[in-house]
Scaffold this active site. Structure first.
Site, short mmCIF file in Angstrom:
data_model
loop_
_atom_site.label_atom_id
_atom_site.label_comp_id
_atom_site.label_asym_id
_atom_site.label_seq_id
_atom_site.Cartn_x
_atom_site.Cartn_y
_atom_site.Cartn_z
N SER A 20 3.31 -2.44 10.36
CA SER A 20 4.76 -2.48 10.55
C SER A 20 5.38 -3.83 10.22
O SER A 20 6.33 -4.27 10.88
CB SER A 20 5.11 -2.04 11.98
OG SER A 20 4.67 -0.71 12.20
N ASN A 30 0.87 -1.19 0.00
CA ASN A 30 0.00 0.00 0.00
C ASN A 30 0.90 1.23 0.00
O ASN A 30 1.49 1.57 1.02
CB ASN A 30 -0.89 -0.03 1.25
CG ASN A 30 -1.71 1.25 1.40
OD1 ASN A 30 -1.84 2.03 0.45
ND2 ASN A 30 -2.28 1.45 2.59
N GLU A 34 -5.58 -5.26 10.51
CA GLU A 34 -4.56 -4.23 10.71
C GLU A 34 -4.83 -3.50 12.03
O GLU A 34 -5.65 -2.56 12.07
CB GLU A 34 -4.61 -3.21 9.57
CG GLU A 34 -4.30 -3.79 8.21
CD GLU A 34 -3.68 -2.74 7.30
OE1 GLU A 34 -2.57 -2.97 6.83
OE2 GLU A 34 -4.29 -1.69 7.08
N GLU A 82 -7.00 4.54 7.80
CA GLU A 82 -6.84 5.98 7.50
C GLU A 82 -8.08 6.53 6.81
O GLU A 82 -8.45 7.69 7.00
CB GLU A 82 -5.57 6.20 6.64
CG GLU A 82 -4.31 5.96 7.47
CD GLU A 82 -3.10 5.47 6.69
OE1 GLU A 82 -3.09 5.56 5.44
OE2 GLU A 82 -2.16 4.99 7.34
N LYS A 87 0.05 4.24 -0.31
CA LYS A 87 -0.60 5.44 0.26
C LYS A 87 -0.39 6.64 -0.67
O LYS A 87 -0.29 6.44 -1.88
CB LYS A 87 -0.10 5.71 1.68
CG LYS A 87 -0.14 4.46 2.56
CD LYS A 87 0.01 4.77 4.01
CE LYS A 87 0.16 3.47 4.78
NZ LYS A 87 -0.02 3.63 6.20
N HIS A 142 -9.50 0.98 4.79
CA HIS A 142 -8.23 1.18 5.52
C HIS A 142 -8.50 2.10 6.71
O HIS A 142 -9.32 3.02 6.63
CB HIS A 142 -7.19 1.78 4.58
CG HIS A 142 -5.81 1.78 5.17
ND1 HIS A 142 -5.40 2.71 6.09
CD2 HIS A 142 -4.76 0.94 4.98
CE1 HIS A 142 -4.15 2.44 6.44
NE2 HIS A 142 -3.74 1.37 5.78
N GLY A 157 2.25 1.97 10.71
CA GLY A 157 3.20 3.07 10.56
C GLY A 157 3.89 3.47 11.85
O GLY A 157 4.55 4.50 11.90
C1 PEP Z 1 -0.85 -0.01 6.00
O1 PEP Z 1 -0.89 1.19 5.80
O2 PEP Z 1 -1.73 -0.75 5.57
C2 PEP Z 1 0.29 -0.52 6.78
C3 PEP Z 1 0.23 -1.75 7.21
O3 PEP Z 1 1.33 0.35 7.01
P1 PEP Z 1 2.75 -0.01 7.68
O4 PEP Z 1 3.21 -1.31 7.07
O5 PEP Z 1 3.63 1.14 7.32
O6 PEP Z 1 2.51 -0.13 9.14
#
Ligand code: PEP
Length: 253
Positions: free
Chosen positions: A214, A9, A168, A98, A11, A96, A174
């Protein structure tokens, strides 16, 4: 047998030239590395989708990060599932954290988006997960059950069977704070059990459930070795070709 999926992703990162360059590196690094039911996906900003779908070939599939809930119409600035599908995309991230947080996307809206994605032959990667407060106060199973119930469990079994889920935990996205493999497996097993209750054991057994938060080349192997973890949704590490390729190759090691 359920698919093993590593989906990046990106973003809101990378201009056009940067996106093409990173994607080309990824394709070169993982060409011929994927086996059997394994799939690599990059979910890119809209401006990249058309070009990347042509460059990806059979090595890397392309996804969008969102779609509008309507087929077409007076929705200035929006992009429909039909448009996304028309440039060769096969996946779309829905819900997601966000989008839920910054764009106030509700479970009801996300169900509409999932329906329109399926109608246009896109595979939704439907995201669920608890906040840090919800983890700490012990309500995370309730939160996840509610997101499933109001988000995707209204689908018919035939439609649900086409959905990929991504667990998630918001506190891990992040932040560098990965859920431990035991924490992630506990929730994935819970999700699979809820699917079995709703749709039966066969649908549950065939649903791919990705972990996101992460995930990196160092922790991917342990996470992906868990019984109910079928791959990852990768944010930050998908912006580095070597890291993303190494996570994809985790399934081969
Ligand atoms: C995401 O945005 O779906 C995500 C898992 O981000 P990160 O791997 O940076 O934590």
């Amino acid at each position: 047998m359920r698919k093993k999926i590593v989906a990046g992703n990106w973003k809101m990162n990378l201009d056009y030239a940067e996106g093409v360059s990173l994607f080309s590196e990824i394709v070169n690094m993982i060409r011929d590395e994927q086996k059997g039911t394994q799939v690599a996906v990059i979910c890119a900003p809209y401006i990249h989708l058309n070009s990347l779908a042509k460059l990806g070939g059979t090595t890397v599939k392309i996804g969008a990060q969102n779609c509008h809930q309507n087929e077409s119409g007076a929705f200035t600035g929006e992009i429909s599932a039909k448009m996304i599908q028309s440039v060769g995309c096969e996946y779309v991230i829905i819900g997601h954290s966000e989008r839920r947080q910054y764009f106030a996307e509700s479970d009801a809206l996300l169900l509409e988006k999932t329906n329109i994605a399926l109608k246009n032959n896109l595979t939704p990667i439907f995201c669920i997960g608890e906040t840090l407060d919800e983890r700490n106060n012990g309500s995370y199973f309730d939160v996840i059950k509610s997101q499933l119930t109001h988000g995707v469990f209204a689908l018919s079994a035939a439609d649900f069977a086409k959905v990929v889920l991504a667990y998630e935990p918001v506190w891990a996205i992040g932040t560098g704070l990965t859920a431990s493999s035991a924490q992630a497996q506990e929730v994935h097993a819970f999700i699979r059990n809820e699917i079995a209750v709703q749709y039966g054991a066969e649908v549950a057994e065939n649903t791919s459930i990705l972990y996101g938060g992460s995930c990196n080349p160092k922790n991917a192997a342990e996470l992906f070795a868990q019984n109910d973890i079928d791959g990852g949704l990768i944010g930050g590490a998908s912006l580095k070709s070597r890291d993303f390729a190494d996570i994809v190759k985790t399934f081969n090691s």
